[in-house]
Motif scaffolding. Structure first.
Motif, PDB file in Angstrom:
ATOM      1  N   UNK A 158      52.222  51.937   6.171  1.00  0.00           N
ATOM      2  CA  UNK A 158      52.786  53.294   6.187  1.00  0.00           C
ATOM      3  C   UNK A 158      52.505  53.915   7.546  1.00  0.00           C
ATOM      4  N   UNK A 159      53.333  54.870   7.921  1.00  0.00           N
ATOM      5  CA  UNK A 159      53.248  55.498   9.243  1.00  0.00           C
ATOM      6  C   UNK A 159      53.400  57.002   9.031  1.00  0.00           C
ATOM      7  N   UNK A 160      52.375  57.775   9.358  1.00  0.00           N
ATOM      8  CA  UNK A 160      52.377  59.225   9.097  1.00  0.00           C
ATOM      9  C   UNK A 160      52.243  59.993  10.405  1.00  0.00           C
ATOM     10  N   UNK A 161      53.133  60.958  10.594  1.00  0.00           N
ATOM     11  CA  UNK A 161      53.130  61.765  11.819  1.00  0.00           C
ATOM     12  C   UNK A 161      52.215  62.976  11.680  1.00  0.00           C
ATOM     13  N   UNK A 162      51.507  63.286  12.753  1.00  0.00           N
ATOM     14  CA  UNK A 162      50.700  64.503  12.809  1.00  0.00           C
ATOM     15  C   UNK A 162      51.578  65.661  13.288  1.00  0.00           C
ATOM     16  N   UNK A 163      51.354  66.876  12.813  1.00  0.00           N
ATOM     17  CA  UNK A 163      50.416  67.224  11.732  1.00  0.00           C
ATOM     18  C   UNK A 163      50.984  66.815  10.378  1.00  0.00           C
ATOM     19  N   UNK A 164      50.103  66.468   9.466  1.00  0.00           N
ATOM     20  CA  UNK A 164      50.547  66.007   8.159  1.00  0.00           C
ATOM     21  C   UNK A 164      49.841  66.786   7.054  1.00  0.00           C
ATOM     22  N   UNK A 165      50.443  66.782   5.900  1.00  0.00           N
ATOM     23  CA  UNK A 165      49.845  67.416   4.735  1.00  0.00           C
ATOM     24  C   UNK A 165      48.804  66.486   4.123  1.00  0.00           C
ATOM     25  N   UNK A 166      47.601  66.995   3.842  1.00  0.00           N
ATOM     26  CA  UNK A 166      46.595  66.153   3.172  1.00  0.00           C
ATOM     27  C   UNK A 166      47.117  65.591   1.852  1.00  0.00           C
TER      28      UNK A 166
END
Length: 263
Positions: free
Chosen positions: A103-111
């Motif tokens: 998986x790849x998550x961009x900042x800012x992200x929701x906890x």
């Protein structure tokens, strides 16, 4: 005591972000914090880890290098990997996935979004293990997405099948043949199948038995003897306990399902 026994390694060189992520996850998992990829990799080589969350940009070893090191090593390639990055371009996302990230998550992200990704990856692992253990005809290697894990499981399965009638078939023999230490082999098998090596040997025997039963070329007592069970009744008890159906009931089910194709 955590709600789950899963251990998550978080790697990020920004202490505030590291603490922020850890604080959010610590109510649900055992969290280990690292400030670069090299520290994380050294920990993973020593202790059981269920999932890794890593920033991309870090000193010493960055997230891409850490992901590659884990996914290219059969001993650890089963560990789900989440990449975090401030880069929001499509190319960056593609690059991250090409390195093998799950998986790849961009900042800012929701906890909450990170929690959902972690829950999903761990649940998928668990469901694959449960499906493998409960289904007589389901080979585990076809249920695993990572190519490295497929190769590992196929080789392991072949070793067990080749030595099924040998009394020397044991954890130490498998570890030697797989070029792994006994603890590392145990962790790898446990992560992929939720079984101990000895349990995996037993269930592999039972799945082979299911295959032989479905072919209807051998009688139950012949299969029991062929696969190293002490008695037919011992084989029957094991089969019933694992799959919730007796060998004779399984044969009947296979015959019934095959009927429409015999016209």
């Amino acid at each position: 005591m955590h709600p789950t026994e899963a251990t998550i390694v978080i790697a990020d060189d920004h202490q505030d972000i590291l603490d922020f992520i850890a604080e959010d996850l610590e109510d649900h998992y055992r969290v280990v914090k690292m400030t670069n990829g090299q520290e994380a990799l050294e920990y993973i080589k020593l202790y059981p880890v269920d999932l890794v969350v890593s920033d991309v940009m870090m000193p010493v070893m960055d997230g891409y290098e850490l992901c590659t090191a884990i996914k290219d090593d059969l001993q650890y390639s089963h560990i789900p990997f989440i990449l975090l990055t401030a880069k929001n371009s499509l190319q960056s996302k593609i690059e991250g996935l090409e390195y093998g990230a799950d998986a790849y998550i961009e900042k800012p992200f929701s906890p909450n979004f990170l929690q959902a990704q972690i829950t999903s990856l761990l649940r998928n692992r668990k469901s694959l293990r449960a499906h493998y253990g409960a289904t007589p005809s389901s080979p585990i290697d076809t249920e695993i997405e990572e190519t490295g894990d497929q190769l590992f499981l196929r080789k392991l399965n072949a070793l067990i099948l080749e030595n099924m009638s040998e009394q020397s078939l044991c954890v130490d023999m498998l570890a030697e043949k797989m070029c792994m230490s006994r603890p590392t082999l145990y962790r790898k098998i446990k992560a992929l199948s939720d079984l101990s090596p000895n349990e995996l040997i037993n269930i592999t025997r039972l799945k082979k038995a299911a295959q032989l039963l479905s072919n209807q070329e051998y009688k139950v007592y012949e299969i029991a003897n062929k696969l190293g069970f002490s008695t037919p009744s011992h084989f029957t008890r094991n089969f019933q306990k694992q799959f919730g159906i007796s060998p004779k009931e399984f044969i009947g089910k296979m015959r019934k399902s095959a009927t429409p194709f015999q016209a």
